[in-house]
Motif scaffolding. Structure first.
Motif, PDB file in Angstrom:
ATOM      1  N   ILE A  74       0.860  -1.184   0.000  1.00 27.06           N
ATOM      2  CA  ILE A  74       0.000   0.000   0.000  1.00 27.06           C
ATOM      3  C   ILE A  74       0.896   1.234   0.000  1.00 27.06           C
ATOM      4  O   ILE A  74       1.581   1.527   0.980  1.00 27.06           O
ATOM      5  CB  ILE A  74      -0.932   0.014   1.232  1.00 27.06           C
ATOM      6  N   ALA A  75       0.906   1.954  -1.108  1.00 27.48           N
ATOM      7  CA  ALA A  75       1.773   3.116  -1.262  1.00 27.48           C
ATOM      8  C   ALA A  75       1.128   4.353  -0.637  1.00 27.48           C
ATOM      9  O   ALA A  75      -0.093   4.464  -0.556  1.00 27.48           O
ATOM     10  CB  ALA A  75       2.054   3.365  -2.735  1.00 27.48           C
ATOM     11  N   ALA A  76       1.973   5.284  -0.203  1.00 24.39           N
ATOM     12  CA  ALA A  76       1.501   6.525   0.399  1.00 24.39           C
ATOM     13  C   ALA A  76       1.457   7.638  -0.633  1.00 24.39           C
ATOM     14  O   ALA A  76       2.328   7.745  -1.504  1.00 24.39           O
ATOM     15  CB  ALA A  76       2.426   6.923   1.551  1.00 24.39           C
ATOM     16  N   ALA A  77       0.432   8.476  -0.535  1.00 26.20           N
ATOM     17  CA  ALA A  77       0.325   9.633  -1.421  1.00 26.20           C
ATOM     18  C   ALA A  77       1.470  10.605  -1.126  1.00 26.20           C
ATOM     19  O   ALA A  77       1.812  10.842   0.031  1.00 26.20           O
ATOM     20  CB  ALA A  77      -1.014  10.317  -1.212  1.00 26.20           C
ATOM     21  N   ASP A  78       2.059  11.152  -2.161  1.00 24.89           N
ATOM     22  CA  ASP A  78       3.156  12.105  -2.037  1.00 24.89           C
ATOM     23  C   ASP A  78       2.587  13.520  -2.087  1.00 24.89           C
ATOM     24  O   ASP A  78       2.122  13.970  -3.139  1.00 24.89           O
ATOM     25  CB  ASP A  78       4.158  11.885  -3.174  1.00 24.89           C
ATOM     26  N   VAL A  79       2.618  14.232  -0.958  1.00 27.24           N
ATOM     27  CA  VAL A  79       1.989  15.552  -0.909  1.00 27.24           C
ATOM     28  C   VAL A  79       2.735  16.576  -1.761  1.00 27.24           C
ATOM     29  O   VAL A  79       2.161  17.608  -2.117  1.00 27.24           O
ATOM     30  CB  VAL A  79       1.866  16.056   0.542  1.00 27.24           C
ATOM     31  N   THR A  80       4.001  16.312  -2.102  1.00 26.52           N
ATOM     32  CA  THR A  80       4.705  17.266  -2.960  1.00 26.52           C
ATOM     33  C   THR A  80       4.106  17.304  -4.363  1.00 26.52           C
ATOM     34  O   THR A  80       4.350  18.255  -5.110  1.00 26.52           O
ATOM     35  CB  THR A  80       6.207  16.937  -3.059  1.00 26.52           C
ATOM     36  N   CYS A 178      15.923  30.005  -5.518  1.00 25.63           N
ATOM     37  CA  CYS A 178      14.787  29.446  -6.238  1.00 25.63           C
ATOM     38  C   CYS A 178      13.790  28.857  -5.245  1.00 25.63           C
ATOM     39  O   CYS A 178      14.130  28.615  -4.078  1.00 25.63           O
ATOM     40  CB  CYS A 178      15.213  28.383  -7.245  1.00 25.63           C
ATOM     41  N   ILE A 179      12.577  28.651  -5.703  1.00 26.44           N
ATOM     42  CA  ILE A 179      11.571  27.950  -4.912  1.00 26.44           C
ATOM     43  C   ILE A 179      11.609  26.491  -5.346  1.00 26.44           C
ATOM     44  O   ILE A 179      11.266  26.163  -6.479  1.00 26.44           O
ATOM     45  CB  ILE A 179      10.173  28.542  -5.141  1.00 26.44           C
ATOM     46  N   ALA A 180      12.064  25.632  -4.457  1.00 26.53           N
ATOM     47  CA  ALA A 180      12.123  24.192  -4.747  1.00 26.53           C
ATOM     48  C   ALA A 180      10.787  23.578  -4.363  1.00 26.53           C
ATOM     49  O   ALA A 180      10.431  23.522  -3.183  1.00 26.53           O
ATOM     50  CB  ALA A 180      13.261  23.541  -3.975  1.00 26.53           C
ATOM     51  N   LEU A 181      10.044  23.125  -5.348  1.00 28.29           N
ATOM     52  CA  LEU A 181       8.681  22.644  -5.108  1.00 28.29           C
ATOM     53  C   LEU A 181       8.654  21.363  -4.289  1.00 28.29           C
ATOM     54  O   LEU A 181       7.617  21.026  -3.710  1.00 28.29           O
ATOM     55  CB  LEU A 181       7.967  22.433  -6.447  1.00 28.29           C
ATOM     56  N   THR A 182       9.772  20.638  -4.234  1.00 24.51           N
ATOM     57  CA  THR A 182       9.833  19.406  -3.443  1.00 24.51           C
ATOM     58  C   THR A 182      10.464  19.638  -2.064  1.00 24.51           C
ATOM     59  O   THR A 182      10.672  18.678  -1.323  1.00 24.51           O
ATOM     60  CB  THR A 182      10.627  18.326  -4.187  1.00 24.51           C
ATOM     61  N   ASP A 183      10.722  20.884  -1.717  1.00 23.74           N
ATOM     62  CA  ASP A 183      11.351  21.213  -0.437  1.00 23.74           C
ATOM     63  C   ASP A 183      10.332  21.043   0.687  1.00 23.74           C
ATOM     64  O   ASP A 183       9.254  21.645   0.671  1.00 23.74           O
ATOM     65  CB  ASP A 183      11.856  22.657  -0.476  1.00 23.74           C
ATOM     66  N   HIS A 185      10.363  22.256   3.488  1.00 25.57           N
ATOM     67  CA  HIS A 185      10.200  23.495   4.246  1.00 25.57           C
ATOM     68  C   HIS A 185       9.297  24.502   3.530  1.00 25.57           C
ATOM     69  O   HIS A 185       9.035  25.583   4.069  1.00 25.57           O
ATOM     70  CB  HIS A 185      11.561  24.134   4.509  1.00 25.57           C
ATOM     71  N   LEU A 186       8.841  24.164   2.355  1.00 27.37           N
ATOM     72  CA  LEU A 186       7.881  25.011   1.654  1.00 27.37           C
ATOM     73  C   LEU A 186       6.498  24.755   2.256  1.00 27.37           C
ATOM     74  O   LEU A 186       5.948  23.664   2.144  1.00 27.37           O
ATOM     75  CB  LEU A 186       7.885  24.677   0.159  1.00 27.37           C
ATOM     76  N   GLU A 187       5.940  25.742   2.923  1.00 30.18           N
ATOM     77  CA  GLU A 187       4.674  25.570   3.637  1.00 30.18           C
ATOM     78  C   GLU A 187       3.508  26.029   2.760  1.00 30.18           C
ATOM     79  O   GLU A 187       3.479  27.177   2.311  1.00 30.18           O
ATOM     80  CB  GLU A 187       4.678  26.356   4.945  1.00 30.18           C
ATOM     81  N   THR A 188       2.572  25.138   2.549  1.00 32.64           N
ATOM     82  CA  THR A 188       1.411  25.444   1.722  1.00 32.64           C
ATOM     83  C   THR A 188       0.148  24.940   2.402  1.00 32.64           C
ATOM     84  O   THR A 188       0.177  24.011   3.204  1.00 32.64           O
ATOM     85  CB  THR A 188       1.527  24.779   0.342  1.00 32.64           C
ATOM     86  N   LEU A 189      -0.955  25.566   2.062  1.00 37.49           N
ATOM     87  CA  LEU A 189      -2.271  25.089   2.479  1.00 37.49           C
ATOM     88  C   LEU A 189      -3.149  25.089   1.238  1.00 37.49           C
ATOM     89  O   LEU A 189      -3.278  26.117   0.562  1.00 37.49           O
ATOM     90  CB  LEU A 189      -2.879  25.979   3.551  1.00 37.49           C
ATOM     91  N   TYR A 190      -3.723  23.933   0.921  1.00 35.22           N
ATOM     92  CA  TYR A 190      -4.571  23.786  -0.260  1.00 35.22           C
ATOM     93  C   TYR A 190      -6.007  23.459   0.165  1.00 35.22           C
ATOM     94  O   TYR A 190      -6.255  22.907   1.244  1.00 35.22           O
ATOM     95  CB  TYR A 190      -4.055  22.655  -1.154  1.00 35.22           C
ATOM     96  N   SER A 191      -6.935  23.780  -0.717  1.00 32.06           N
ATOM     97  CA  SER A 191      -8.332  23.406  -0.491  1.00 32.06           C
ATOM     98  C   SER A 191      -8.959  23.024  -1.822  1.00 32.06           C
ATOM     99  O   SER A 191      -8.494  23.435  -2.893  1.00 32.06           O
ATOM    100  CB  SER A 191      -9.118  24.556   0.153  1.00 32.06           C
ATOM    101  N   ILE A 225       4.001  29.943   2.468  1.00 33.62           N
ATOM    102  CA  ILE A 225       5.096  30.496   3.270  1.00 33.62           C
ATOM    103  C   ILE A 225       6.391  29.932   2.700  1.00 33.62           C
ATOM    104  O   ILE A 225       6.612  28.723   2.710  1.00 33.62           O
ATOM    105  CB  ILE A 225       4.970  30.131   4.765  1.00 33.62           C
ATOM    106  N   LEU A 226       7.231  30.810   2.192  1.00 33.39           N
ATOM    107  CA  LEU A 226       8.448  30.390   1.513  1.00 33.39           C
ATOM    108  C   LEU A 226       9.570  30.105   2.501  1.00 33.39           C
ATOM    109  O   LEU A 226       9.705  30.808   3.511  1.00 33.39           O
ATOM    110  CB  LEU A 226       8.895  31.462   0.530  1.00 33.39           C
TER     111      LEU A 226
END
Length: 233
Positions: A74-80, A178-183, A185-191, A225-226
């Motif tokens: 059972i694989a886990a979803a990758d939030v990145t 640069c903004i590393a999308l897989t970092d 420490h990159l804080e995001t909130l999605y809806s 939050i970058l």
């Protein structure tokens, strides 16, 4: 069917089936504890998902027993994946935070390998920003397509060239400037609105996105939050 491991916070049933659009999700509540009770709950949840032939699931970010599920296939979803899919929203939000204007901006998109999400971001941003700078193995073909389809000024960055852009997005690497999308420490909130309800659970949104039950256009970036390393000009 997708799995959804959730922490127990109410007296609601510990196992329930939910429909998110046309996608069935088996939600299993587990205690927010370590030790014997946590191990037992994880074993029970993994066995249940296995019996239901679930092969993909969303887990809390700090869940300590994910290996039990991985051993059962059972694989886990990758939030990145959310960051990659929503890269245009991240770019525009970062530009606003810096006080820049998207209409006059030069945005650099970088990846060490051919990346479908980079292509999608380039086509989306081509409708908004003035310039695009590309550094990816198929940059020449992509730049030609963008010029032809959108009339945007698209520059190809050669190896060793300095990145001169108002904002740079990296799809597979980290680094200053640069903004590393897989970092992490990159804080995001999605809806996303699903059947009239707002969902903000990032692992679940990532699982639904990977399963094709959600599209990037269905997801909204609520907060960005970058990290300190993303000190773009």
């Amino acid at each position: 069917m997708l799995g959804w491991i959730r922490y127990e916070e109410t007296d609601a049933p510990r196992i329930e089936r939910k429909l998110f659009g046309d996608t069935a999700v088996l939600a299993v509540r587990v205690p927010r504890r370590r030790g014997v009770r946590g191990v037992f709950a994880a074993h029970r949840a993994a066995s249940l998902l296995t019996r239901q032939r679930v092969r993909f699931a969303a887990f809390p970010a700090d869940y300590p027993y994910m290996d039990m599920f991985l051993r059962r296939g059972i694989a886990a979803a990758d939030v990145t994946r959310l960051n990659l899919a929503c890269a245009p929203q991240i770019a525009l939000s970062a530009l606003r935070q810096s006080g820049g204007s998207a209409e006059n901006a030069n945005v650099a998109l970088m990846s060490e390998k051919v990346c479908g999400e980079l292509h999608g971001a380039a086509r989306s941003l081509a409708r908004t920003v003035r310039y695009l700078t590309l550094q990816t193995p198929d940059a020449e073909a992509l730049a030609l397509a963008l010029r032809r389809e959108y009339g945007v000024a698209a520059k190809v960055l050669r190896e060793g060239d300095a990145v001169r852009a108002d904002l740079a997005l990296s799809f597979d690497a980290t680094g200053e400037g640069c903004i590393a999308l897989t970092d992490e420490h990159l804080e995001t909130l999605y809806s996303a609105e699903i059947d009239g309800e707002i969902c903000t659970d990032a692992p679940l949104l990532a699982a639904l996105l990977s399963a094709g039950a959600l599209q990037a256009r269905d997801i909204r970036l609520e907060r960005l939050i970058l990290p300190a390393a993303a000190n773009f000009p």
